[in-house]
Design a protein around this motif. Sequence first.
Motif, PDB file in Angstrom:
ATOM      1  N   PRO A  60       1.028  -1.221   0.097  1.00 53.38           N
ATOM      2  CA  PRO A  60       0.013   0.169  -0.040  1.00 53.38           C
ATOM      3  C   PRO A  60       1.101   1.425  -0.053  1.00 53.38           C
ATOM      4  N   THR A 117     -14.928   2.341   7.104  1.00 54.17           N
ATOM      5  CA  THR A 117     -13.658   2.879   6.761  1.00 54.17           C
ATOM      6  C   THR A 117     -13.827   4.136   6.726  1.00 54.17           C
ATOM      7  N   VAL A 202     -15.869  -5.713   3.243  1.00 56.21           N
ATOM      8  CA  VAL A 202     -14.883  -4.884   3.030  1.00 56.21           C
ATOM      9  C   VAL A 202     -15.285  -3.639   2.509  1.00 56.21           C
ATOM     10  N   ASP A 282      -4.576   2.839   1.543  1.00 57.68           N
ATOM     11  CA  ASP A 282      -3.729   1.973   2.198  1.00 57.68           C
ATOM     12  C   ASP A 282      -4.624   0.772   2.618  1.00 57.68           C
ATOM     13  N   LEU A 283      -5.787   0.281   2.127  1.00 53.72           N
ATOM     14  CA  LEU A 283      -6.642  -0.861   2.629  1.00 53.72           C
ATOM     15  C   LEU A 283      -5.887  -2.105   2.046  1.00 53.72           C
ATOM     16  N   GLY A 284      -5.638  -2.067   0.778  1.00 48.83           N
ATOM     17  CA  GLY A 284      -5.298  -3.351  -0.075  1.00 48.83           C
ATOM     18  C   GLY A 284      -3.799  -3.163  -0.544  1.00 48.83           C
ATOM     19  N   THR A 285      -3.068  -3.448  -1.557  1.00 52.76           N
ATOM     20  CA  THR A 285      -1.878  -3.189  -1.950  1.00 52.76           C
ATOM     21  C   THR A 285      -1.982  -2.594  -3.637  1.00 52.76           C
ATOM     22  N   THR A 427     -10.398  -0.939  -1.901  1.00 58.47           N
ATOM     23  CA  THR A 427     -10.639  -1.984  -0.640  1.00 58.47           C
ATOM     24  C   THR A 427      -9.653  -2.876  -0.469  1.00 58.47           C
ATOM     25  N   ALA A 428      -9.683  -3.609   0.610  1.00 59.62           N
ATOM     26  CA  ALA A 428      -8.635  -4.319   1.248  1.00 59.62           C
ATOM     27  C   ALA A 428      -8.398  -5.527   0.296  1.00 59.62           C
ATOM     28  N   ASP A 429      -9.522  -5.880  -0.372  1.00 59.77           N
ATOM     29  CA  ASP A 429      -9.544  -6.911  -1.410  1.00 59.77           C
ATOM     30  C   ASP A 429      -8.565  -6.424  -2.794  1.00 59.77           C
ATOM     31  N   THR A 431      -5.825  -6.665  -4.378  1.00 55.68           N
ATOM     32  CA  THR A 431      -4.652  -7.276  -4.179  1.00 55.68           C
ATOM     33  C   THR A 431      -4.112  -7.997  -5.587  1.00 55.68           C
TER      34      THR A 431
END
Length: 473
Positions: A60, A117, A202, A282-285, A427-429, A431
């Motif tokens: 991230p 979030t 998410v 900053d949540l995912g990559t 989202t954190a997903d 990736t």
Amino acid sequence: MRRRVLAFASTLALLASPAFAAPTTLPPASLATAAQLREQALADDTGWKVVESLTTEVGPRVAGSEADARAVEWAKAKFKQLGFDKVWTEPVTFPKWERRSERAEVLGAHAQPLTITALGGSPGGTVEGEVVRFADLAALQAAPEGSLKGKIAFVDYQMTASRDGRDYGNGGAVRSKGPSEAIRKGAVGFVMRSAGTDSHRVPHTGITRFDEGLTPVPSAALSVPDANQLARLVARGSTRIRLALDCGWNGEYTSQNVIGEITGRTLPKEVVVIGGHLDSWDLGTGAIDDAAGVGITMAAGHLIGKLKQAPRRTIRVIAFANEEQGLHGGKAYANARAAAGEVALTQIAAESDFGAGRIYAFNTGSPNPADSREATRQIAEALKPLGIEYAPNDGGPGPDVSPLAAKGGAWAWLAQDGSDYFDLHHTADDTLDKIDPAALAQNVAAYTVFAWLAAEADGNFGSEAKDVTPPSE
């Protein structure tokens, strides 16, 4: 005799005017090379390796963070590793927003946590109050003045999926305009159903704005299942929640647009611009948003640079700084080109910033598009074996090239299939595992063919230093 000379001179001047300019076309030899590049790109994994490297080694990279600085150094090194003959940076300064912690919960008889979030740009703070649900932004806008005093506004708009992502205009508007509308009605906080099309727990972040003269309030997005849960609770009766955010603005930061070039052989000052944005949330990559765009365009420049003969014009690949919080890198780049009188030297510009789905349509535009229509058609023909259609009435510039287009730069549109883009967006997903290597290679092939042919064209695509309003992508 003098009349004949004057008449002849007038005719020559008329033929030299833009209305009588020869149409822009592509040399046959360049089209043959494009076909070779297309097949090479489909079999090449450079794009995947670049995306894998950025998402793994940096991860991230929210604008203004320590990882932002590492991403800049990564990009400089990667351009050099890929054989770009000129690499440099240009400063981009912006306000720095930080996320530290976030929590929300239902209070009272049905007490339970909510997955949320903070929206980028939100202030920190802890607020609690009764939730008032609105089906969409229009319903919030229609609420009576003062009707939300001491309460928390909840906008429950459900985005729908489509190939072109058209409903993001509505979902994104809730995020950008909703908090200010809630404040005007007296709310002490704001929550929204995430601007997304998934059903996973998410939440989707993204930047919000507060209109001048308003005191910002804590503002957050609920995951889609949590929005459904909160809506059911509100339907049962009065529901109170607590929203606790630790986040906010913290001074200024200077990042960099990182630029790599493959220098043109005969017209080096004229540039074909392609790129993506280097920052992410900053949540995912930040794989689909926008390591994919960086990888696609770096790989395209790399493949063109490997040719025995350099392109006629320079290929300029840009890893733009801080797109997510307001197109800061794109605006800085456009302003610098305008200040240097270089807008007209832009042959054409395109940005990859809609994930890594297959490209399905192509078009170009500019203040003076008529004379480049034939070249655009020829490029579209070269892209056709990749499953890409010519869409002469559609498209617009990508986010970071839109400021340049607004100053008169020509743009290209390579439309990516975004059917599932908003399942992952912010989202954190977001990736690496969500990217299909074959689809990514098709993108690399398309950008390689486009950039090569645009650089080789006999004639230009209509860039002119003037203020215009380009169409939305």
